[in-house]
Design an enzyme around this catalytic site. Structure first.
Site, short mmCIF file in Angstrom:
data_model
loop_
_atom_site.label_atom_id
_atom_site.label_comp_id
_atom_site.label_asym_id
_atom_site.label_seq_id
_atom_site.Cartn_x
_atom_site.Cartn_y
_atom_site.Cartn_z
N HIS A 52 0.86 -1.18 0.00
CA HIS A 52 0.00 0.00 0.00
C HIS A 52 0.90 1.24 0.00
O HIS A 52 2.05 1.18 0.45
CB HIS A 52 -0.90 0.02 1.24
CG HIS A 52 -2.02 -0.97 1.18
ND1 HIS A 52 -3.09 -0.94 2.04
CD2 HIS A 52 -2.24 -2.01 0.33
CE1 HIS A 52 -3.93 -1.93 1.74
NE2 HIS A 52 -3.43 -2.59 0.71
N GLU A 54 1.00 3.92 1.84
CA GLU A 54 1.52 4.34 3.15
C GLU A 54 2.63 3.40 3.62
O GLU A 54 3.64 3.86 4.18
CB GLU A 54 0.40 4.37 4.20
CG GLU A 54 -0.76 5.28 3.84
CD GLU A 54 -1.89 4.55 3.13
OE1 GLU A 54 -1.62 3.71 2.24
OE2 GLU A 54 -3.06 4.81 3.46
N CYS A 82 -6.03 2.21 5.34
CA CYS A 82 -6.69 0.96 5.72
C CYS A 82 -6.20 0.57 7.12
O CYS A 82 -5.22 1.14 7.62
CB CYS A 82 -6.38 -0.13 4.70
SG CYS A 82 -4.73 -0.83 4.87
N CYS A 85 -2.35 -0.25 7.34
CA CYS A 85 -1.46 0.91 7.29
C CYS A 85 -1.58 1.74 8.56
O CYS A 85 -0.59 2.26 9.08
CB CYS A 85 -1.77 1.76 6.06
SG CYS A 85 -1.33 0.92 4.51
ZN LIG Z 1 -3.28 0.34 3.58
#
Ligand SMILES: [Zn+2]
Length: 154
Positions: A52, A54, A82, A85
């Site tokens: 992801h 982040e 999410c 993260c």
């Molecule tokens: Zn994430």
């Protein structure tokens, strides 16, 4: 630089990522007002579901700073982080996160993680799609891994 400026940078990263066939997520990691690292969602390119934006920014920042701790750092993310993260931000000591697109904004596009947040809010034993079991196995005659680590750490 203002939050809006860093958020625009995160959105630019997300837009460029979409142009390259990726998902619309970008993140900028800032320390003392300076960009330390950036990241974009690389799930499609790497096949790694944890890449992801982040997390990619966190990985790059840790490498750049030579430390797994990111105390005092701020993340500007194009989208609502999410749970994975967000947990990584707690684990690394990041003190602030600001995002430009909410889960509500993402919902019509299948880009919301609100359902996972709802599941995470339940006690782990009550998760409906993931069985979480505590089985306290301690192999007989083997050194305890926690005690071993404590002894090694001094
Ligand atoms: Zn994430």
């Amino acid at each position: 630089m203002s939050a809006e400026r860093f958020l625009c940078e995160a959105i630019d990263l997300a837009r460029d990522n979409v142009r390259r066939g990726g998902r619309p997520f970008g993140a900028v990691l800032v320390k003392d007002g300076k960009v330390i690292a950036t990241g974009v969602n690389e799930i499609g390119a790497t096949g790694d579901p944890t890449t992801h934006a982040e997390l990619q920014a966190i990985r790059a920042a840790s490498r750049a700073l030579g430390s797994p701790r990111l105390d005092g750092c701020v993340i500007y993310a194009s989208g609502h982080p999410c749970p994975m993260c967000l947990a990584a931000m707690h684990l690394t000591g990041i003190t602030e996160v600001t995002y430009a697109y909410s889960n509500e904004d993402g919902e019509p596009y299948g880009l919301s993680t609100a359902a996972i947040y709802a599941e995470m809010a339940r006690p782990v034993a009550e998760h409906r799609t993931l069985k979480v079991a505590y089985v306290p196995v301690r192999p007989e005659g083997a050194e305890d891994i926690y005690k071993m680590w404590k002894a090694a750490a001094g």
